[in-house]
Write an enzyme that holds these catalytic residues in place. Structure first.
Site, PDB file in Angstrom:
ATOM      1  N   THR B 106       0.681  -1.035   0.004  1.00 44.38           N
ATOM      2  CA  THR B 106       0.251  -0.026   0.116  1.00 44.38           C
ATOM      3  C   THR B 106       0.591   1.588   0.061  1.00 44.38           C
ATOM      4  OG1 THR B 106      -1.513  -0.840   1.263  1.00 44.38           O
ATOM      5  CG2 THR B 106      -1.825   1.275   0.918  1.00 44.38           C
ATOM      6  N   THR B 182       7.654  -3.538   1.611  1.00 46.95           N
ATOM      7  CA  THR B 182       8.901  -2.531   1.978  1.00 46.95           C
ATOM      8  C   THR B 182       9.816  -3.990   2.374  1.00 46.95           C
ATOM      9  OG1 THR B 182       9.037  -2.738   4.527  1.00 46.95           O
ATOM     10  CG2 THR B 182       8.838  -1.078   2.788  1.00 46.95           C
ATOM     11  N   ASP B 183       9.410  -5.801   3.073  1.00 46.33           N
ATOM     12  CA  ASP B 183      10.281  -6.497   4.067  1.00 46.33           C
ATOM     13  C   ASP B 183      10.704  -7.577   2.880  1.00 46.33           C
ATOM     14  OD1 ASP B 183       9.381  -6.103   5.983  1.00 46.33           O
ATOM     15  OD2 ASP B 183       8.257  -8.442   6.199  1.00 46.33           O
ATOM     16  N   LYS B 261      17.363  -4.391   3.984  1.00 39.15           N
ATOM     17  CA  LYS B 261      16.629  -3.347   4.924  1.00 39.15           C
ATOM     18  C   LYS B 261      17.222  -3.810   6.213  1.00 39.15           C
ATOM     19  CE  LYS B 261      11.944  -2.914   6.762  1.00 39.15           C
ATOM     20  NZ  LYS B 261      10.400  -3.975   6.482  1.00 39.15           N
TER      21      LYS B 261
END
Lengths: 668, 461
Positions: B106, B182-183, B261
Site C-alpha cells: 500500500t 518493504t520486507d 532493509k
C-alpha cells in the site's frame, strides 16, 4: 448599533468609540458584574474535558520513563516531519486537515535520548499498553460510576498540528456515562479515555514549529462531561470536582501541566467552541465568560451584516498589491515590514465598515479574528494587519483614503492592509475572505488557545468525530468481570462524601478544597486514628502546611508520610500535638532530620506541669511592677503570663489547660 | 446470501442472532456494567467470540463483553458502502510518462472512519486524490499486476514483473515505478536487476515503512521521490527509492543489488551495503548523484528480458555447531544451489566438510557469502577457507547473501554447467560484486561518542 462613515462624514471614524458602542450594544458585562440572569440571557452552556496525567514509572506504549522533563535546548537530535492530511470518508480533506496542510509547516522534534525512544518518533510500532496506567484509569472510571467497556479498543485520533509525530494519538475508551454530584446539581459524564500525552511546544514562528518529546507518550486520562454547566462558576466547580476525584486515588501526577482542561462553550445560537489546555480551573470562569460573550458579539455582527448584505453568497472582496513608497504611506509599521522584504496588499471588504472594530473580547475586536488566523493559517507573524479601524495601530486618514481610492472602495467598505512573505500572500487572502464569509454564518467552529488575561486566540478549526479509526498495531484488550469487580472493591471515597466527612469532623470550610486537592483526607484519618483530634489535624494541614508550602521551597524527600510519622513520634513521646506547629517548618525543610534533633532545633525542653507553673506567682508580681497602670485587669495579666510561658509550655501541656491554671492563680 | 454478521462467530454470533441485531445496526445494549449505544461493527476474523464491537457516537470503538449483556435492541440500521472517489489524473504535455506497477503493497490509502478500514488507493485517479503533487511530476498510469504481501513475493512474480516491464519499455514509457511491500523489496530489486538488463529507463522500487493512513507516513514522500526519479532521472537502473534519513528530507536511490532493509521499522531502513547509494532525490533539489558511474538513460528500447528462475535454491545461515544433516537434507531434497552465509571471512565448522563434499559431488552449486554483510569472502586467509574451496565451495566475493541467493536462482534457471554457473555468478551484472570496497562503504557509527553525538545533533536530521 454600529457607527458608519455616512453618519459622520466630517469627522474621522473613531474605532475606540465604535468598540465601546458595540460592546454596550450586545449587553456585555464584566465577569465580576455578571449575574446568573446575564448567563441565562445569552444562553451560557459549557462542558469540560479534563486531562490528568497518571503517576506511572513508564510511558503508555513504550518503556521510556515518564515524568522526566528536559529544557528546550537539552536535546541530542532533531527530526523533521511534515503532516499530510489523509482523505476523509467523502474523499475530501476535512477543515482542520486542509488548514494544517495550507500552513505547510515544517515540524521539528527535539529528542533527548533519556526520555525518547524510536516509538515516540514513530519509527517503531507500539508496545503492549502499560498495565499500571490502564489499572489506574479503570479505577477512576469506576469512581465516576461509568459503564466499563468489555474490551478496550485502541483508537487512532488524528492530529495534524504535529504535536504527535505519528499524526495521531493512540487513545481508548474505558467507560461511558456516569455523573458527578456537585453542590446543587448533577453533571453528566460522556466518557473517560486513556491516551498518550502530546509533545510540548518549544516555538512556533513562521513555517517552523518546534516540539520537544519528553512529555510525549505519558499516560493521560481524559474525562469528558456533558455541556451541562450553565454558569462559569458551575464550570469551575465541575473542574475542581474531577480534579479532586482524580487525585483522591493518589495515583495521578500533580504539579505544573499534570492536569489540563479543555472547555467547550457556546451561547444561545452560537457554536461549540473549545478552549484548549487551561492548566488551572480558577481560570475557567473568566475564559468561558469571555468566550460566551465573544460568540454573542459574533452573532450581533451576523445580524448587522445581514441587514447590509442581502445575498452573502455573492459577496467577494477585492485586493491590490501596494507599493508603500510610491504611494507614500504614512504607516510606519507597514513601511518597516516592507523594508524587511514583505509584500504589502490592500484589501477591500465590501460593506464591512465598522465591523472590524466591533467588540469581540475585552480589548479585542473583529480584526483580531482575522489577524489570529493570518498567524496560524498563513504563518504570518503578528502584527500582520491594520486598517483605519485598528485599535492599536490604525491607518491614518490619508493612508485610508489613498488605499480606498486605489481599491475604488466606497464609504461602506472596510479597507485593510496586510503584509507578509510573498509566498504566503495567497493563503493570507484566502484566509481573510474565508473568515469574513464565516461572519455571515455567525460563530465558526474552532479551538482556541487561552491567554492569561482571560481572553483567547484562534488555534485551529475544530475537528469533527470523523478522525478516529482503529489502531491496527494493537490487539483489543479484554476486561474480565472478575478483574473489574476486584478493582471496584478498592475505590477511594467519593468526593461529595469527602466534603460531608470534613464537615462532620468540624474542619473549617476554608481548608476543604486544599485538603481535597492534595488528597489529605487519608492523612487526617490516619493521624486521627492515633487519638489526635481530627479538627486539629485538618486545620493544621489546611492552614499551617498550606502556609509553609507557599513560603518555602519543597524538599524532594518531603512527603505527607513524614507528617504522619511526626504525629506518631509525638504520641510515643507523649508530647502535646500543638508542638506539631513548631516542628512542621523544620521537617518541611529537612525531611530527613530525626525528630529528636527537630526538637533540639526548636529549643524544646521537656517540662513537667509543676516546672511550668513554678514561676507563675513570680511573674504575676513582676507584672505588677512593670505595668503599674493596668493593675487589676486579670485578663491582661493572664495573657502576659501565658506569653511568657507559651514557648516552654508548647508540647508539654495543652495551652488551654495552662491558661485555666494561670487564671486560677491570678484570681486567687 | 449477504453476511449480516460479518466476522462474528461462536458465542458472539449467537448473541447477535438471539437479539436480532445486525452488523451496521445501531444498537442499545444493556449490560450489568451499564448501557452502551452505538453502531455494531464487523469483528476481525482472528479476534475472540466473546465480544461485540461498537462504534459509539464520539467516534471511538469499544468492545462489549457478551457475558455481561442483559438486553439488546436494534434501533436503526445504516450499511456503509464505500467507493474511493476518483479524480481524473490530469495530463500535462511535456511531463514524462511514468507507469506504476502494483504488487500489493500500500503506497497511498484512504481512511474509512466508519469501519476503520484503510482502503488502498491505487488507480491514477485515486493516487491523484491522495497525493496531488504527483500531477506536477509526471503523467502517471497504473497497472495492478498482483495483490500479494511482500513476504509472498517469489519467482513467479519476479518473472511476471520482468515481462511487464519489458512491455512497458517497448511501448515507450519514460520510467517505471513498482509499488512493493518493504520486507522483500531488496530481493525483488535484485531479481529485476538480473532479469531486466540494459534498460534504457529508470526502474524504481518503492514502498513505505509507516502505514499510509498516518499523516506522518513516509509513503507520499517516497512515492513523489520515486515518480520524480522514474520520470526525470538520468540513472537508468533498477533502484530502490526510500527515505534517506528518518526525517522528511530526501530519499536515496540505492542500486538494486547492494541494498538491504536494516531495521524492522525505521523509515530510513534501506541502506546500500559496502558502497554508497547512487544518488539522493528530493523535489526541492532534484537528483543529486553520489556515484559518478551509472547506466545513463537512453532513447532506444533495447532492453533484455531474462525471466528465468530455478526454485530449488536455498540460503543457509551458518551457526556454531551446525550439523551436517542440514546440508544432507537439502541435497536429498533435490536442492541444486546453496548460498551459505558463513562467519567472518566465509567459514563453517569442520563437521560440515563431509556433507559439503558430498553435496558438490552430487552437482549442487555452493557459494560462500558473509553474514557480516560488509566485506568480502576471503577464503585464502585461513586454511579452513582453502579446505572449503577444495571441497567445492566458491567464494562469492562481496555479494550480499540475499542477492547471491536471487542470482543463483536466476543463473540455475538458465544453466547447470558448473563452469558457466561459476562464470555467471562471479561476473557482476550491476554492482552485486564490486571490485573495490570504498572506505565510506561501511559507516556504522556508535552513539555515545562525543564527536558522533555532535554530528547527530548538528547534521543528522
Amino acid at each position: 448599533m454600529i457607527m458608519s462613515k455616512k453618519q459622520s462624514p466630517s469627522k474621522q471614524f473613531d474605532p475606540h468609540k465604535n468598540y465601546q458602542a458595540t460592546q454596550k450594544a450586545i449587553g456585555y458585562v464584566s465577569r465580576s458584574e455578571a449575574t446568573k440572569k446575564d448567563y441565562e440571557r445569552i444562553g451560557f452552556k459549557s462542558g469540560l474535558e479534563v486531562h490528568q496525567q497518571l503517576k506511572t514509572k513508564k510511558k503508555l506504549f513504550c518503556r521510556c520513563p515518564a515524568g522526566i522533563f528536559n529544557d528546550d535546548n537539552d536535546y541530542h537530535a532533531e527530526i523533521i516531519r511534515h503532516m499530510r492530511p489523509t482523505l476523509s470518508e467523502m474523499g475530501e480533506y476535512d477543515g482542520t486537515a486542509l488548514m494544517e496542510f495550507k500552513t505547510r509547516k515544517e515540524i521539528v522534534y527535539r529528542i533527548n535520548n533519556k526520555t525518547t525512544c524510536t516509538y515516540e518518533i514513530d519509527d517503531t510500532p507500539p508496545f503492549p499498553i502499560n498495565r499500571e496506567a490502564l489499572e489506574i484509569a479503570l479505577e477512576i472510571s469506576l469512581q465516576c460510576k461509568m459503564s466499563i467497556v468489555g474490551e478496550v479498543h485502541i483508537t487512532r485520533k488524528q492530529y495534524l498540528d504535529g504535536s504527535i509525530p505519528t499524526g495521531f494519538q493512540r487513545t481508548a475508551i474505558l467507560g461511558v456515562g456516569g455523573e458527578l454530584q456537585l453542590k446543587n446539581k448533577k453533571i453528566g459524564l460522556i466518557q473517560l479515555s486513556i491516551e498518550e500525552d502530546a509533545c510540548r511546544e518549544v516555538s512556533d514562528i513562521g513555517h517552523r514549529r518546534i516540539y520537544k518529546t519528553d512529555r510525549l507518550g505519558m499516560p493521560l486520562i481524559e474525562t469528558v462531561t456533558q455541556p451541562e454547566c450553565l454558569t462559569p462558576d458551575e464550570l469551575r466547580e465541575a473542574g475542581d470536582y474531577i480534579r479532586f476525584l482524580n487525585r483522591s486515588t493518589g495515583k495521578v501526577r500533580t504539579g505544573m501541566g499534570a492536569a489540563r482542561q479543555d472547555t467547550n462553550v457556546s451561547c444561545e445560537g452560537g457554536t461549540r467552541v473549545e478552549i484548549k489546555g487551561v492548566s488551572h480551573s480558577k481560570w475557567l470562569p473568566e475564559l468561558s465568560h469571555n468566550e460566551c460573550f465573544r460568540q454573542w458579539a459574533l452573532l450581533n455582527i451576523k445580524k448587522e451584516l445581514a441587514s447590509r448584505i442581502s445575498d452573502p453568497s455573492s459577496w467577494t472582496m477585492r485586493h491590490i498589491d501596494v507599493d508603500a513608497y510610491s504611494l507614500n504611506l504614512e504607516n510606519e509599521l507597514a513601511q518597516q515590514r516592507v523594508d524587511n522584504g514583505n509584500k504589502l496588499v490592500a484589501v477591500a471588504l465590501p460593506s464591512f465598515h465598522g465591523i472590524l472594530s466591533h467588540f469581540t473580547q475585552p480589548g479585542k475586536s473583529f480584526t483580531n479574528e482575522i489577524s489570529d488566523r493570518l498567524k496560524v493559517i498563513a504563518c504570518i507573524e503578528k502584527p500582520n494587519i491594520t486598517s483605519d479601524e485598528d485599535l492599536e495601530n490604525p491607518l491614518s486618514e490619508q493612508d485610508a483614503v489613498k488605499l480606498a481610492s486605489l481599491l475604488k472602495a466606497s464609504a461602506d467598505d472596510a479597507i485593510v492592509l496586510i503584509w507578509g512573505p510573498e509566498a504566503d500572500i495567497p493563503t493570507a487572502l484566502e484566509t481573510i475572505e474565508e473568515r469574513c464569509r464565516m461572519a455571515f454564518e455567525g460563530v465558526p467552529r474552532e479551538t482556541r488557545r487561552p491567554l492569561s488575561d482571560g481572553t483567547s486566540l484562534f488555534e485551529r478549526v475544530l475537528p469533527g468525530a470523523d478522525r478516529m479509526y482503529p489502531d491496527t498495531d494493537s490487539a483489543p484488550i479484554p476486561l474480565e468481570d472478575s478483574y473489574i469487580k476486584k478493582l471496584s472493591n478498592n475505590l477511594p471515597v467519593d468526593i461529595w462524601q469527602r466534603y460531608q466527612e470534613l464537615a462532620k469532623m468540624r474542619i473549617p470550610e476554608d481548608t476543604h478544597n486544599y485538603i481535597l486537592r492534595r488528597n489529605l483526607v487519608p492523612i487526617i484519618e490516619e493521624v486521627a486514628n492515633m487519638g489526635f483530634p481530627a479538627r486539629f489535624v485538618g486545620t493544621f494541614l489546611g492552614h499551617n502546611l498550606k502556609c509553609i508550602e507557599g513560603r518555602m521551597p519543597l524538599h524532594q524527600d518531603f512527603t505527607y508520610k513524614r507528617i504522619v510519622e511526626m504525629f506518631a513520634f509525638l504520641k510515643k513521646k507523649q508530647l502535646h500535638h500543638s508542638l506539631a506547629k513548631l516542628m512542621l517548618p523544620v521537617i518541611y525543610e529537612h525531611p530527613n532530620m530525626d525528630f529528636n534533633s527537630v526538637l533540639i532545633s526548636i529549643n524544646f525542653k521537656r517540662r513537667t506541669f509543676d516546672d511550668l507553673m513554678a514561676p507563675v506567682d513570680y511573674l504575676i508580681e513582676k507584672l505588677k511592677e512593670i505595668r503599674v497602670t493596668q493593675n487589676g485587669d486579670s485578663d491582661v495579666t493572664v495573657n502576659w503570663v501565658m506569653g511568657q510561658l507559651n514557648k516552654q509550655a508548647l508540647g508539654n501541656i495543652d495551652l488551654k489547660e495552662l491558661r485555666k491554671r494561670i487564671e486560677e492563680r491570678v484570681s486567687k | 446470501m449477504e453476511d449480516i454478521f460479518q466476522g462474528y462467530k461462536g458465542r458472539a454470533l449467537d448473541v447477535l442472532k438471539k437479539y436480532n441485531v445486525r452488523v451496521w445496526g445501531k444498537a442499545n445494549i444493556e449490560t450489568n456494567r451499564g448501557t452502551f449505544q452505538g453502531t455494531v461493527l464487523p469483528r476481525a476474523e482472528n479476534d475472540d467470540d466473546c465480544h461485540i464491537v461498537l462504534k459509539i457516537d464520539t467516534g471511538y470503538n469499544v468492545g462489549i463483553d457478551i457475558f455481561t449483556i442483559t438486553g439488546m435492541k436494534e434501533i436503526g440500521y445504516f450499511k456503509a458502502t464505500y467507493k474511493i472517489p476518483e479524480k481524473e489524473f490530469p495530463f500535462t504535455p511535456n511531463l514524462p510518462k511514468v507507469k506504476l506497477l502494483g504488487t500489493g503493497g500500500t503506497i497511498a490509502s484512504r481512511l474509512d472512519y466508519r469501519t476503520g478500514a484503510v482502503i488502498p488507493a491505487f488507480s491514477p485517479g485515486e493516487l491523484y486524490g491522495a497525493v496531488p503533487e504527483l500531477a506536477d511530476i509526471c503523467n502517471l498510469s497504473t497497472e495492478k499486476l498482483f495483490a500479494v504481501f511482500s513476504e509472498n513475493m517469489g519467482p513467479e512474480q519476479y518473472k511476471a514483473l520482468a515481462v511487464a516491464i519489458g512491455k512497458e519499455i517497448e511501448n515507450g514509457i519514460d520510467g517505471i515505478i513498482i509499488g512493493h511491500g518493504t520486507d522483500t523489496l531488496s530481493h525483488t530489486a535484485a531479481a529485476l536487476t538480473f532479469m531486466v538488463q540494459n534498460s534504457p529507463v529508470p526502474i524504481i522500487l518503492v514502498g513505505s515503512q509507516r502505514s499510509s493512513d498516518r499523516p506522518s507516513s513516509d509513503a507520499a514522500l517516497n512515492l513523489m521521490n520515486a515518480a520524480y526519479s522514474a520520470g526525470h532521472s538520468d540513472i537508468a537502473e533498477v533502484m530502490v527509492c526510500m527515505f534517506g534519513p528518518t526525517s522528511d528530507e530526501y530519499g536515496f536511490l540505492h542500486r538494486g543489488t547492494r541494498v538491504r532493509k536494516m531495521h524492522s521499522s525505521y523509515r530510513s531502513t534501506f541502506r546500500t551495503v559496502g558502497d554508497t547509494p547512487l544518488a539522493t532525490v528530493s523535489l526541492k533539489n532534484g537528483i543529486k548523484p553520489i556515484k559518478d558511474e551509472y547506466n545513463h538513460r537512453r532513447k532506444d528500447r533495447k532492453v533484455k528480458i531474462l525471466p528465468y528462475f530455478e526454485e530449488k535454491v536455498t540460503i543457509v545461515y551458518y551457526y556454531p555447531n551446525m550439523q551436517p544433516d542440514i546440508i544432507d537434507a537439502l541435497v536429498d531434497n533435490g536442492y541444486k544451489g546453496i548460498i551459505i552465509a558463513g562467519t567472518g571471512l566465509g567459514h563453517i565448522n569442520k563437521p560440515l566438510y563431509p556433507a559439503i563434499e558430498r553435496a558438490t559431488k552430487k552437482g549442487v552449486h555452493i557459494f560462500m557469502t558473509v553474514q557480516t554483510l560488509w566485506g568480502f569472502a576471503h577464503m585464502y586467509v585461513y586454511d579452513t577457507g582453502r579446505d572449503l574451496m577444495a571441497k567445492g565451495i566458491i567464494p562469492a566475493e562481496n555479494m550480499l547473501p540475499e542477492t547471491a541467493y536471487i542470482k543463483l536462482g536466476w543463473v540455475l534457471g538458465q544453466t547447470d554447467d558448473p563452469k558457466e554457473v561459476r562464470r555467471m555468478m562471479l561476473t557482476p551484472i550491476n554492482g552485486e560484486i564490486t571490485e573495490r570496497e570504498p572506505y565510506n562503504g561501511y559507516l556504522i557509527y556508535q552513539g555515545g561518542v562525543p564527536e558522533v553525538e555532535d554530528f547527530i545533533r548538528k547534521f543528522r536530521k
